[in-house]
Enzyme design. Structure first.
Site, PDB file in Angstrom:
ATOM      1  CG  ASN A   1      17.547  -7.604  17.014  1.00 42.48           C
ATOM      2  OD1 ASN A   1      16.890  -8.149  17.454  1.00 42.48           O
ATOM      3  ND2 ASN A   1      17.079  -6.335  17.496  1.00 42.48           N
TER       4      ASN A   1
ATOM      5  N   GLY B   1      10.596  -2.095  27.181  1.00 38.60           N
ATOM      6  CA  GLY B   1      10.499  -2.943  26.770  1.00 38.60           C
ATOM      7  C   GLY B   1      11.593  -4.186  26.114  1.00 38.60           C
TER       8      GLY B   1
ATOM      9  NE  ARG C   1      16.394  -6.637  21.733  1.00 37.47           N
ATOM     10  CZ  ARG C   1      16.929  -6.450  22.573  1.00 37.47           C
ATOM     11  NH1 ARG C   1      18.169  -7.853  23.337  1.00 37.47           N
ATOM     12  NH2 ARG C   1      15.839  -5.883  23.174  1.00 37.47           N
TER      13      ARG C   1
ATOM     14  CE1 TYR D   1       5.320  -6.578  14.480  1.00 37.31           C
ATOM     15  CE2 TYR D   1       7.383  -7.113  16.611  1.00 37.31           C
ATOM     16  CZ  TYR D   1       6.694  -7.692  14.381  1.00 37.31           C
ATOM     17  OH  TYR D   1       7.470  -7.969  13.657  1.00 37.31           O
TER      18      TYR D   1
ATOM     19  NE  ARG E   1      13.686   0.545  22.163  1.00 36.07           N
ATOM     20  CZ  ARG E   1      13.792   0.508  20.674  1.00 36.07           C
ATOM     21  NH1 ARG E   1      14.155   1.099  19.805  1.00 36.07           N
ATOM     22  NH2 ARG E   1      14.272  -0.990  20.772  1.00 36.07           N
TER      23      ARG E   1
ATOM     24  CG  ASN F   1      -1.463  -3.518   8.749  1.00 36.07           C
ATOM     25  OD1 ASN F   1      -2.135  -2.945   7.691  1.00 36.07           O
ATOM     26  ND2 ASN F   1      -0.788  -2.783   8.745  1.00 36.07           N
TER      27      ASN F   1
ATOM     28  N   GLY G   1       6.324   1.272   2.567  1.00 34.32           N
ATOM     29  CA  GLY G   1       6.967   1.038   1.199  1.00 34.32           C
ATOM     30  C   GLY G   1       7.858   2.025   0.392  1.00 34.32           C
TER      31      GLY G   1
ATOM     32  CG  ASN H   1      -0.277  -0.070   2.583  1.00 25.79           C
ATOM     33  OD1 ASN H   1       1.059   0.028   2.674  1.00 25.79           O
ATOM     34  ND2 ASN H   1      -1.368   0.003   3.744  1.00 25.79           N
TER      35      ASN H   1
ATOM     36  CG  ASP I   1      -4.961  -0.727   2.602  1.00 24.80           C
ATOM     37  OD1 ASP I   1      -4.731  -2.324   4.157  1.00 24.80           O
ATOM     38  OD2 ASP I   1      -4.306  -0.023   3.758  1.00 24.80           O
TER      39      ASP I   1
END
Ligand code: UFG
Length: 332
Positions: free
Chosen positions: A178, A292, A229, A149, A290, A100, A35, A31, A59
Site C-alpha cells: 500500500n 474484496g 496493510r 486489476y 468493502r 488499457n 494524471g 494521457n 495514449d
C-alpha cells in the site's frame, strides 16, 4: 534518457522527481486521464541535476502515439506506471482494464522492440498474490489474483517473461503493497478523483465541506478487527525504482521484488496516526466490509533488500505527515 509512462500520476510523478534528482533526463508520457497537467508543470520547473526533457500527451492504446516517442528520443530504459488501478472498478468493467493495462502494455513493448529498447521496470502489485495463503508474503507466494486489476498485472508479468525468453527484453517487476505519503517538500502528492485510498480519505475528512470518513469493516480476524496493510512510503518506493534501473543497467536478469516495509498496520492504527499528526479528533462512520478486501497483506521484503540493496526508511507517521501537508495545500 528514461521514458516514464504515467509520469503525471501519483506514483509516477514521485518517481520522476527521484530520477531527475539523481541526474537522469526523463521523457514523461501520459494521457492525462488520471494524471494532471499541473503535476507536469511542477516537474518541468524543478531545478535538479537531471530534467524533464519533454512531456508527451498520448495514449498507450494508440501504437503510433507511443512509437513516435521512441523515434524522437533515444530511450535507454522505460519505467511503466500508466494503468488503471481501482480494484472495484476493474471487476465492474473488465474490458476497460484489459484494453488499457494489457493491450496498452503490449503496444509499449512492441514499440520498445521495434526501437531496440530492452529494459523495463514495471509497476506490479501485491494484488497479483490474491488472498494470502501465508503472511508475510514473499515472492514465492502463489499468484492467484482475485480481481481483474490483479489479473491484468499478472498477465503483464507473464508476458514480460515470454518477451525475455523470445526477445531478450529484461524486466524488473516491482510488486507494491500500500503506497502512501507525498513528496517531503510537498511539490507533488496523491491526487486521485475520486479518492478511494485510506490515508487521503481520513485526512480529507478533517477539512470543512468534505465527507465524513467511513471505516469499512471492524469484524475481521485481525488484532483489532480492521484490515491490516503494509504502508510503503512513496519516496522510499521511488528509490527502489532507481535501484531496479541500476540493476538492469548492470546487466541484471529479469526479476521481481516485493516493495513493502514488513510492518502491518490496521485501519484503526492508521486512523490513530492521522489523529496524532493532525491533532484533531476525526469523526468516523463504521460501515460494513468493502467487497474484496483481504484481512491482512504484509510484505516480506528480504529479496529487494538482498538483491537490489533497497531498504525502506520512512515510517507510517512520516507518510501521514507528508500526506497531510499535501492535503492542507490542496484544501486552501
Ligand atoms: N478503507 C476504509 N475507508 C476508506 C478507504 C479504505 O476503511 O475510505 C480501508 C479498506 O477497506 C482497506 C484499507 O482501508 O481495509 C486499505 O484500503 P485502500 O483502498 O487504501 O488500499 P487497498 O489495500 O484496497 O489497495 C491497495 C492499492 C491497490 C492494490 C492493493 C493491493 O490501492 O491498487 O493495495 O492489495 F491492488
Amino acid at each position: 534518457m528514461i521514458l516514464v509512462t504515467g509520469g503525471a500520476g501519483y506514483i509516477g510523478s514521485h518517481n520522476v522527481l527521484a530520477l531527475i534528482e539523481k541526474g537522469y533526463d526523463v521523457v514523461i508520457f501520459d494521457n492525462l486521464e488520471l494524471g494532471h497537467i499541473e503535476t507536469v508543470g511542477t516537474l518541468k520547473n524543478i531545478d535538479s541535476k537531471g530534467k524533464v526533457v519533454d512531456f508527451i500527451q498520448g495514449d498507450l492504446q494508440n501504437f503510433d502515439d507511443i512509437n513516435s516517442v521512441f523515434k524522437k528520443y533515444k530511450i535507454d530504459a522505460v519505467i511503466h506506471f500508466a494503468a488503471y488501478s481501482q480494484v472495484g472498478e476493474s471487476v465492474k468493467d473488465p474490458q476497460k482494464y484489459y484494453f488499457n493495462n494489457v493491450y496498452g502494455t503490449l503496444n509499449l513493448l512492441r514499440a520498445m522492440l521495434e526501437n531496440d529498447v530492452k529494459r523495463i521496470v514495471f509497476s506490479s502489485t501485491a494484488a497479483t498474490y490474491g488472498e494470502p495463503v501465508y503472511v508475510p508474503i514473499d515472492e514465492k507466494h502463489p499468484q492467484n489474483p482475485i480481481n481483474t486489476y490483479g489479473r491484468t498485472k499478472l498477465m503483464i508479468e507473464n508476458i514480460l517473461d515470454d518477451y525475455d525468453r523470445a526477445y531478450g527484453l529484461k524486466s524488473v517487476r516491482l510488486r507494491y503493497f500500500n503506497v502512501a505519503g507525498a513528496d517531503s517538500k510537498t511539490r507533488v502528492g496523491e491526487w486521485h478523483e475520486p479518492e478511494t485510498h485510506l490515508i487521503p480519505n481520513i485526512l480529507k475528512s478533517t477539512f470543512g465541506g468534505s465527507k465524513k470518513f467511513q471505516m469499512f469493516g471492524t469484524d475481521y480476524d485481525t488484532k483489532d478487527g480492521t484490515c491490516v496493510r503494509d504502508y510503503i512510503n512513496v519516496e522510499d518506493l521511488a528509490k527502489a525504482h532507481i535501484f531496479a534501473l541500476d540493476y538492469l543497467e548492470k546487466g541484471g536478469e529479469t526479476n521481481y521484488f516485493n516493495l513493502g516495509t514488513t510492518e502491518g498496520n490496521s485501519v484503526k492504527e492508521v486512523f490513530k496516526a492521522c489523529e496524532d499528526v493532525t491533532g484533531k479528533e476525526i469523526p468516523v462512520d463504521i460501515m460494513p466490509r468493502r467487497e474484496g478486501d483481504p484481512a491482512t497483506l504484509i510484505a516480506d521484503n528480504t529479496k529487494a533488500k538482498n538483491e537490489l540493496g533497497w531498504t525502506p526508511e520512512k515510517t507510517l507517521s512520516d507518510s501521514v505527515k507528508t500526506a497531510y501537508a499535501w492535503e492542507s495545500i490542496r484544501s486552501i
